[in-house]
Design an enzyme around this catalytic site. Structure first.
Site, short mmCIF file in Angstrom:
data_model
loop_
_atom_site.label_atom_id
_atom_site.label_comp_id
_atom_site.label_asym_id
_atom_site.label_seq_id
_atom_site.Cartn_x
_atom_site.Cartn_y
_atom_site.Cartn_z
N ASP A 63 34.80 65.17 35.99
CA ASP A 63 34.42 64.41 34.80
C ASP A 63 33.39 65.17 33.98
OD1 ASP A 63 32.38 64.21 36.67
OD2 ASP A 63 32.68 62.08 37.05
N ASN A 123 27.83 51.87 42.66
CA ASN A 123 28.75 50.75 42.37
C ASN A 123 30.16 51.02 42.90
OD1 ASN A 123 29.63 52.71 40.66
ND2 ASN A 123 29.41 51.53 38.76
N HIS A 125 31.95 53.79 42.29
CA HIS A 125 32.82 54.64 41.46
C HIS A 125 33.07 55.99 42.14
CE1 HIS A 125 29.20 56.44 38.96
NE2 HIS A 125 29.52 57.25 39.93
N GLU A 130 34.91 53.54 36.95
CA GLU A 130 33.99 52.44 37.22
C GLU A 130 34.76 51.24 37.77
OE1 GLU A 130 31.08 53.32 37.23
OE2 GLU A 130 30.28 54.12 35.36
#
Ligand code: F6R
Length: 222
Positions: A63, A123, A125, A130
Site C-alpha cells: 500500500d 483494527n 486491517h 479496513e
C-alpha cells in the site's frame, strides 16, 4: 490457526528474515509482497545485514498513502531508506501501487507472488483493507479508518499532515500469494491477532480471511 509466540522483537525479525533468505536462495527470481510500518523495521535491518542477492527479485508494496512519494513519511521513502537503497535490487523491480490500479493488478496477476509479508493493524486491517472491506477486493483507492489515522499519527508532526486516503492491494490480491507470513509485535496487537486467527471469518475483521489460506505462518512477540 497457530500463532507462534517468539521471545522478543529480535527473534521475530530473525525468524522472518530466515524465511526470506530461504526463499531467495531457493528461487533467485522470487516475487515478494512487502509491508511498511514499524513492525518490519527489524526485519529489513536484518535482511540488509545478510547481504543477500536481490538482483533478480521483484517486489510489490502492499500500500501507499496518497501523498507526494518524495515526502519523508511516504511509503516509497520508507522502503528506499530502510531496504531498497541498501541492497542490490533494481529500482525498476520495486513496484508500488499507484492510481492506475488496473495496471498494478495486471502486474501481479501474470505470475503468482511467492511470498507475502504482512503486518496487522489494531483494527484487524491487513495492508489498508479496513474493517468492512470485501474479501474479493482488489487494488483500489481507500479512505483510512479513524483508528488507523490515529495509530499513524505518531509518524507525523502535525495532524493536518496525516494522509486520510491510500491505495492498497485488496484482500483478494493478497490471498493469491502462494505463501503468507503475518508479523505482529506488541501486546496491543495480541487481542486482535487472536480474534483474527481463531475467531469468526468475517469482513469486519479483514485479517480473518487468512484462515481461508492454506499456507500462512503467524508470528507474534510482545
Ligand atoms: C503497511 C501495512 C499496514 C501495517 C499495519 C501495522 O504497509 O500494510 O497494514 O502493517 O498498519 O502497522 P505497524 O507495523 O506500524 O504497527
Amino acid at each position: 490457526m497457530e500463532i507462534k509466540v517468539l521471545k522478543d522483537y529480535k527473534e521475530l525479525s530473525y525468524t522472518v528474515a530466515d524465511i526470506v533468505e530461504y526463499q531467495l536462495q531457493e528461487q533467485p527470481l522470487s516475487r515478494l509482497i512487502l509491508p511498511t510500518g514499524s513492525t518490519p523495521l527489524g526485519l529489513y535491518k536484518e535482511l540488509v545485514n545478510r547481504e543477500l542477492d536481490w538482483s533478480a527479485v521483484m517486489t510489490y508494496n502492499l500500500d501507499v498513502y496518497i501523498m507526494n512519494p518524495d515526502h519523508p513519511q511516504s511509503y516509497q521513502t520508507f522502503m528506499k531508506e530502510n531496504l531498497f537503497n541498501k541492497i542490490n535490487i533494481y529500482p525498476s523491480n520495486c513496484q508500488f501501487p499507484d492510481r492506475n490500479v488496473q495496471l498494478y493488478e495486471e502486474r501481479l496477476k501474470g505470475i503468482p507472488v511467492d511470498l507475502c509479508i504482512l503486518g496487522i493493524g489494531t483494527n484487524g486491517h491487513i495492508a489498508f483493507n479496513e474493517p468492512g472491506s470485501s474479501f474479493d477486493s482488489r487494488t483500489r483507492v481507500v479512505h483510512l479508518d479513524e483508528q488507523t489515522i490515529q495509530d499513524n499519527s505518531r509518524f507525523f508532526d502535525s495532524v493536518d499532515d496525516i494522509p486520510t486516503q491510500a491505495i492498497t492491494m485488496g484482500l483478494g490480491t493478497i490471498m493469491d500469494s502462494k505463501k503468507i507470513v503475518l508479523m505482529a509485535n506488541g501486546e496491543h496487537k495480541l487481542n486482535i491477532l487472536n480474534v483474527a486467527m481463531n475467531g469468526e471469518v468475517t469482513e469486519d475483521i479483514p485479517a480473518s480471511i487468512l484462515q481461508n489460506h492454506d499456507n500462512v505462518k503467524v508470528f507474534y512477540c510482545d
